[in-house]
Design a protein around this motif. Structure first.
Motif, PDB file in Angstrom:
ATOM      1  N   ALA A 159     -12.864  46.448 -12.824  1.00  0.00           N
ATOM      2  CA  ALA A 159     -14.099  47.011 -12.274  1.00  0.00           C
ATOM      3  C   ALA A 159     -15.331  46.573 -13.053  1.00  0.00           C
ATOM      4  N   SER A 160     -15.307  46.731 -14.383  1.00  0.00           N
ATOM      5  CA  SER A 160     -16.480  46.344 -15.165  1.00  0.00           C
ATOM      6  C   SER A 160     -16.717  44.840 -15.071  1.00  0.00           C
ATOM      7  N   LEU A 161     -15.637  44.080 -14.867  1.00  0.00           N
ATOM      8  CA  LEU A 161     -15.768  42.630 -14.768  1.00  0.00           C
ATOM      9  C   LEU A 161     -16.448  42.225 -13.472  1.00  0.00           C
ATOM     10  N   VAL A 162     -16.208  42.990 -12.395  1.00  0.00           N
ATOM     11  CA  VAL A 162     -16.946  42.761 -11.150  1.00  0.00           C
ATOM     12  C   VAL A 162     -18.433  43.022 -11.390  1.00  0.00           C
ATOM     13  N   GLY A 163     -18.731  44.102 -12.092  1.00  0.00           N
ATOM     14  CA  GLY A 163     -20.130  44.388 -12.418  1.00  0.00           C
ATOM     15  C   GLY A 163     -20.747  43.298 -13.261  1.00  0.00           C
ATOM     16  N   ILE A 164     -20.000  42.791 -14.239  1.00  0.00           N
ATOM     17  CA  ILE A 164     -20.512  41.732 -15.106  1.00  0.00           C
ATOM     18  C   ILE A 164     -20.802  40.472 -14.303  1.00  0.00           C
ATOM     19  N   SER A 210     -26.956  30.397 -18.382  1.00  0.00           N
ATOM     20  CA  SER A 210     -25.886  31.101 -19.086  1.00  0.00           C
ATOM     21  C   SER A 210     -25.386  32.281 -18.264  1.00  0.00           C
ATOM     22  N   GLY A 211     -26.302  32.965 -17.594  1.00  0.00           N
ATOM     23  CA  GLY A 211     -25.917  34.101 -16.761  1.00  0.00           C
ATOM     24  C   GLY A 211     -25.004  33.697 -15.623  1.00  0.00           C
ATOM     25  N   TRP A 212     -25.315  32.561 -14.967  1.00  0.00           N
ATOM     26  CA  TRP A 212     -24.451  32.087 -13.890  1.00  0.00           C
ATOM     27  C   TRP A 212     -23.089  31.665 -14.424  1.00  0.00           C
ATOM     28  N   GLN A 213     -23.061  31.043 -15.600  1.00  0.00           N
ATOM     29  CA  GLN A 213     -21.774  30.667 -16.191  1.00  0.00           C
ATOM     30  C   GLN A 213     -20.913  31.903 -16.449  1.00  0.00           C
ATOM     31  N   LEU A 214     -21.501  32.882 -17.099  1.00  0.00           N
ATOM     32  CA  LEU A 214     -20.754  34.105 -17.400  1.00  0.00           C
ATOM     33  C   LEU A 214     -20.442  34.892 -16.136  1.00  0.00           C
ATOM     34  N   GLY A 215     -21.395  34.898 -15.194  1.00  0.00           N
ATOM     35  CA  GLY A 215     -21.201  35.665 -13.971  1.00  0.00           C
ATOM     36  C   GLY A 215     -20.063  35.117 -13.133  1.00  0.00           C
ATOM     37  N   LEU A 216     -20.129  33.824 -12.793  1.00  0.00           N
ATOM     38  CA  LEU A 216     -19.069  33.247 -11.976  1.00  0.00           C
ATOM     39  C   LEU A 216     -17.776  33.106 -12.768  1.00  0.00           C
ATOM     40  N   GLY A 217     -17.903  32.952 -14.086  1.00  0.00           N
ATOM     41  CA  GLY A 217     -16.704  32.942 -14.915  1.00  0.00           C
ATOM     42  C   GLY A 217     -15.943  34.252 -14.842  1.00  0.00           C
ATOM     43  N   ARG A 218     -16.650  35.333 -14.531  1.00  0.00           N
ATOM     44  CA  ARG A 218     -15.989  36.638 -14.440  1.00  0.00           C
ATOM     45  C   ARG A 218     -15.004  36.718 -13.287  1.00  0.00           C
ATOM     46  N   ILE A 219     -15.085  35.767 -12.353  1.00  0.00           N
ATOM     47  CA  ILE A 219     -14.050  35.724 -11.317  1.00  0.00           C
ATOM     48  C   ILE A 219     -12.687  35.568 -11.987  1.00  0.00           C
ATOM     49  N   ARG A 243     -17.131  52.227 -14.243  1.00  0.00           N
ATOM     50  CA  ARG A 243     -16.945  50.986 -14.988  1.00  0.00           C
ATOM     51  C   ARG A 243     -17.642  49.824 -14.291  1.00  0.00           C
ATOM     52  N   LEU A 244     -17.640  49.817 -12.957  1.00  0.00           N
ATOM     53  CA  LEU A 244     -18.318  48.740 -12.226  1.00  0.00           C
ATOM     54  C   LEU A 244     -19.820  48.762 -12.516  1.00  0.00           C
ATOM     55  N   LEU A 245     -20.429  49.943 -12.452  1.00  0.00           N
ATOM     56  CA  LEU A 245     -21.872  50.052 -12.693  1.00  0.00           C
ATOM     57  C   LEU A 245     -22.213  49.743 -14.146  1.00  0.00           C
ATOM     58  N   ALA A 246     -21.366  50.182 -15.071  1.00  0.00           N
ATOM     59  CA  ALA A 246     -21.592  49.838 -16.473  1.00  0.00           C
ATOM     60  C   ALA A 246     -21.526  48.328 -16.670  1.00  0.00           C
ATOM     61  N   GLY A 247     -20.628  47.667 -15.937  1.00  0.00           N
ATOM     62  CA  GLY A 247     -20.474  46.223 -16.076  1.00  0.00           C
ATOM     63  C   GLY A 247     -21.725  45.444 -15.735  1.00  0.00           C
TER      64      GLY A 247
END
Length: 453
Positions: A69-74, A388-397, A121-125
C-alpha cells in the motif's frame, strides 16, 4: 542593461572554490534526520506484521496488499513531490512530504483492520515518496564538483539505518507497548521535523540561483559561505556548467540530450532493485518467524539488513562517486549469491543468518543509494528532482510486485524462496551495465554534459 553586459556570478565555480563548509555540514545533519525517519516509516509495517498476524487473526499471505500500500503511494508521491521540488523548492517539498506521511502514519496506530491499515499506509506513502528525490537534489546542488555525488550518497545512506530502527523497537518496545508504538514513533517524529524545518532547513543553492524570488536568500548565503565576494545589485546568477531546461511535470523533458533510452532503462533498473529489496524488507521477519525462528531473531535479521545497507552506502560512497553505474553493476552481480544464501543461513544458525542479511543489505541497499544518486545526476538542476522522482515513482512498480509475489509463494520452503528472490538482481546487473555503456557514449558525444555530472 543588455544581458550580455550584466555581471554574472558563476555558482558552480563559487561552490568549487569554497569547498566543504559549515553549510554542507548543516545540510547533512538535516538530511540525516529527514531520511532516518523516512527509512523508519518505510520499514515499520514489516516489523509490525508478525504482531498484526497474531492480534487480528490473519494468515501471513493476507498482509501482501498492506505491504504494497505505501509503495503504491510512493509511486505517485515521488513524481508529485519531485515536481513540487523543481517548481517550488526542495525545502517546501521536504516539509510537505514529512507532514503528510507523519499524520497518516500516526493515524495508523489506531487502525483496527486491514482495510484501514491499507488506506492509511497508501496515503502515508505519497508523503514518503517525496523525501529521497529532494534530499538527493538539495545535497547534489549545494556541493562542490568533487563531492557532487558523495554528499547525496552520504545523505541517502542513512535511509537503511532508519529502516533498522523499527526492528530494534519491535524487539524491545512492542512486547511491552504493543505494535501501535511503532506507528506512534513514526508519526510524531516527522511532524516535529517538518515544523522545525520551516525555520532551520536551508534551500538548494542552485535552486535559489535559478529563481529570482530566492535572490535575497541567495545573497545572504553567499555572504555566509564567501564573505570575500561582493555581489553587485544587478548581478545574474548562472549555473555555468549545466544547460537548463524549463521544469515541468511532463516526463518528455527527461528524454532529451541523449536520454531517450537511458531514462526508461533507469526506470527498469529501479523497478528490479526495488522488487528484490522490498521482498526482503517486507517478508523477512514474517518468513523467518514462520520457519520457527524466534520473533526477536527474525526482527534482528531484518534490522541487520538495514544496518548493512547504511554501512554499504557510507563505505562505498567515494567508489560510487568515481565509477557510478559500473560500480553498481558489480554490486548487482555480487548481490545474487548473497541474497540466495539467506534462506540456507536461516536454517543454520543465528550468526550465519545475521551475517547473510547484513551483507545482503550492504549490497542491495548500497545499490539503491547508488542508483538514487547516479540516476539523479544524469539530469540538470531544473529537472533533477523531477527526474529522480519519476525514477523512484515508476521503480515502485517493482516494489509493489515484490511483496505481492512473496504472498503468492509464501508456502514455499524458505531456502528456495530466497534463491528465486535473487533473480531481479541478476537482471539488474545486465540493465545497469547497458546504462553505463549508453551513458558513456552520450558523454563522449556531448562532453559538456560530463562537467554537470
Amino acid at each position: 542593461m543588455d544581458m550580455a553586459d550584466q555581471p554574472q556570478v558563476q555558482v558552480s565555480r563559487l561552490l568549487d572554490e569554497r569547498g566543504l563548509s559549515s553549510f554542507h555540514v548543516k545540510l547533512l545533519i538535516w538530511s540525516f534526520f529527514i531520511v532516518l525517519i523516512d527509512g523508519y516509516d518505510i520499514g515499520a509495517i514489516a516489523f509490525a506484521a508478525p504482531s498484526l498476524v497474531r492480534a487480528w487473526g490473519l494468515k501471513p499471505g493476507e498482509l501482501g496488499p498492506v505491504f504494497s500500500a505505501s509503495l503504491v503511494g510512493i509511486l505517485f508521491g515521488s513524481a508529485i513531490f519531485g515536481w513540487v521540488g523543481d517548481r517550488y523548492g526542495r525545502k517546501a517539498a521536504l516539509i510537505g512530504s514529512n507532514l503528510l506521511f507523519g499524520v497518516f502514519t500516526l493515524l495508523a496506530a489506531w487502525a483496527t483492520n486491514l482495510d484501514q491499515m491499507f488506506w492509511l499506509r497508501l496515503l502515508a506513502g505519497i508523503g514518503i515518496g517525496g523525501v529521497i528525490p529532494n534530499v538527493v537534489a538539495i545535497n547534489a546542488e549545494s556541493a562542490p564538483r568533487h563531492l557532487r555525488a558523495t554528499l547525496p550518497l552520504i545523505a541517502v545512506g542513512f535511509v537503511p539505518l532508519g529502516g533498522a530502527v523499527p526492528g530494534f523497537a519491535a524487539a524491545t518496545l512492542v512486547p511491552t507497548y504493543g505494535w501501535p508504538i511503532l506507528f506512534q514513533i513514526g508519526g510524531i517524529v516527522p511532524i516535529v521535523i517538518g515544523i522545525a524545518a520551516l525555520f532551520g532547513l536551508p534551500e538548494s543553492i542552485k535552486y535559489m540561483a535559478l529563481h529570482a524570488s530566492q535572490r535575497s536568500k541567495m545573497e545572504a548565503l553567499i555572504a555566509e559561505i564567501r564573505p570575500d565576494i561582493n555581489v553587485p545589485a544587478n548581478a545574474r546568477f548562472v549555473i555555468e556548467d549545466e544547460k537548463q531546461q524549463f521544469p515541468g511535470f511532463n516526463p518528455a523533458y527527461l528524454f532529451r540530450e541523449g536520454l531517450a533510452v537511458i531514462t526508461p532503462l533507469t526506470w527498469l533498473l529501479f523497478a528490479l532493485n526495488l522488487m528484490g529489496f522490498f521482498f526482503l524488507l517486507s517478508w523477512t521477519p514474517t518468513l523467518l518467524t514462520a520457519a520457527k525462528l524466534p520473533p526477536a531473531t527474525a526482527a534482528l535479521a531484518g534490522a541487520a539488513m538495514q544496518v548493512g545497507g547504511t554501512v554499504g552506502a557510507l563505505t562505498l560512497c567515494r567508489w560510487l562517486q568515481r565509477h557510478r553505474f559500473l560500480a553498481i553493476t558489480l554490486m548487482f552481480v555480487l548481490a545474487v549469491p548473497v541474497v540466495a544464501s539467506i534462506g540456507f543461513a536461516g536454517l543454520t544458525s543465528q550468526a550465519a543468518l545475521l551475517t547473510a542479511t547484513f551483507f545482503a543489505g550492504f549490497l542491495v541497499l548500497g545499490i539503491q543509494s547508488g542508483i538514487n544518486v547516479a540516476g539523479a545526476m544524469i539530469y540538470p538542476t531544473s529537472l533533477r528532482a523531477n527526474g529522480s522522482g519519476w525514477q523512484l515513482g515508476l521503480g515502485r512498480i517493482g516494489s509493489i510486485v515484490g511483496p505481492l509475489v512473496g504472498a503468492l509463494f509464501v508456502g514455499m520452503p524458505v531456502e528456495t524462496l530466497y534463491m528465486w528472490s535473487a533473480v531481479p538482481f541478476a537482471l539488474g546487473a545486465v540493465v545497469c551495465f547497458a546504462i553505463y555503456r549508453l551513458n558513456e557514449s552520450r558523454l563522449a558525444a556531448h562532453p559538456e554534459l560530463r562537467e554537470a555530472q
